[in-house]
Design a protein around this motif. Structure first.
Motif, mmCIF file in Angstrom:
data_model
loop_
_atom_site.group_PDB
_atom_site.id
_atom_site.type_symbol
_atom_site.label_atom_id
_atom_site.label_comp_id
_atom_site.label_asym_id
_atom_site.label_seq_id
_atom_site.Cartn_x
_atom_site.Cartn_y
_atom_site.Cartn_z
ATOM 1 N N TRP A 1 1.498 -34.058 27.109
ATOM 2 C CA TRP A 1 1.160 -33.817 25.708
ATOM 3 C C TRP A 1 -0.120 -33.000 25.620
ATOM 4 C CZ3 TRP A 1 -2.998 -34.876 22.528
ATOM 5 C CH2 TRP A 1 -2.785 -34.647 21.158
ATOM 6 N N ASP B 1 19.362 -29.739 17.576
ATOM 7 C CA ASP B 1 19.005 -29.054 18.828
ATOM 8 C C ASP B 1 20.271 -28.643 19.565
ATOM 9 O OD1 ASP B 1 19.949 -31.419 19.789
ATOM 10 O OD2 ASP B 1 18.108 -32.044 20.782
ATOM 11 N N TRP C 1 16.831 -32.650 14.604
ATOM 12 C CA TRP C 1 15.484 -32.182 15.004
ATOM 13 C C TRP C 1 14.450 -33.288 14.784
ATOM 14 C CZ3 TRP C 1 13.625 -28.123 17.574
ATOM 15 C CH2 TRP C 1 12.238 -27.892 17.526
ATOM 16 N N VAL C 2 13.586 -33.495 15.793
ATOM 17 C CA VAL C 2 12.515 -34.484 15.693
ATOM 18 C C VAL C 2 11.225 -33.726 15.373
ATOM 19 C CG1 VAL C 2 11.200 -36.255 16.898
ATOM 20 C CG2 VAL C 2 13.639 -35.989 17.368
ATOM 21 N N SER D 1 8.436 -32.303 17.983
ATOM 22 C CA SER D 1 8.950 -32.104 19.340
ATOM 23 C C SER D 1 8.932 -30.613 19.658
ATOM 24 C CB SER D 1 10.366 -32.655 19.463
ATOM 25 O OG SER D 1 11.230 -31.914 18.626
ATOM 26 N N SER D 2 8.864 -30.319 20.927
ATOM 27 C CA SER D 2 8.797 -28.929 21.351
ATOM 28 C C SER D 2 10.132 -28.530 21.931
ATOM 29 C CB SER D 2 7.691 -28.762 22.398
ATOM 30 O OG SER D 2 7.724 -27.463 22.923
#
Length: 154
Positions: A141, A123, A129-130, A133-134
């Protein structure tokens, strides 16, 4: 004289086309003195169906019976709809649980695919990066929108 041309030569001369009007006074038929005797014609003519009040009573009875049947049918239909609604309300939690289970299965498949695709991506802060995730921060949520394309993945 007044014979047909074909009759002039024939020997039968008694046939004429018409007679001359008589000059005698016309005679008119008149009833006998004291008139004709009375006829009791009511005993010869049978009744011609039910009386008016009987027709009205029969029609009113039929209409009232029809409305009664309509009311009974409406009550039965309302009762049937109520039973169907109760069954639907009883099955709603089960159906929702099934939909949630299917959603979670699709979500796990999508998260695994996302992890595989985004394994080398970081990121803006340099963190790996997870999956799931957004990039937008909403704070709350929300389940992903289940679209037409996500249904056929797997």
């Amino acid at each position: 004289n007044s014979q047909l041309p074909s009759e002039k030569n024939s020997k039968n001369t008694s046939r004429k086309m018409s007679l001359r009007p008589s000059t005698a006074a016309a005679i008119q038929d008149m009833p006998p003195p004291g008139g004709y005797k009375k006829l009791d014609f009511t005993r010869y003519i049978p009744d011609r169906g039910p009386k008016g009040w009987q027709l009205w009573a029969g029609a009113t009875t039929l209409i009232m019976y029809g409305y009664y049947q309509v009311g009974k049918t409406n009550q039965a239909r309302i009762q049937q709809k109520m039973q169907e609604r109760k069954v639907r309300y009883a099955l709603a939690p089960l159906m929702q649980a099934e939909a949630d289970r299917e959603y979670m299965e699709r979500e796990l498949v999508n998260l695994r695919r996302e992890a595989e695709i985004m394994k080398d991506v970081t990121d803006l802060k340099g963190n790996p990066w997870v999956p799931g995730s957004s990039q937008y921060f909403g704070g709350q949520w929300m389940p992903r929108k289940v679209s037409y394309f996500m249904r056929h993945q797997g």
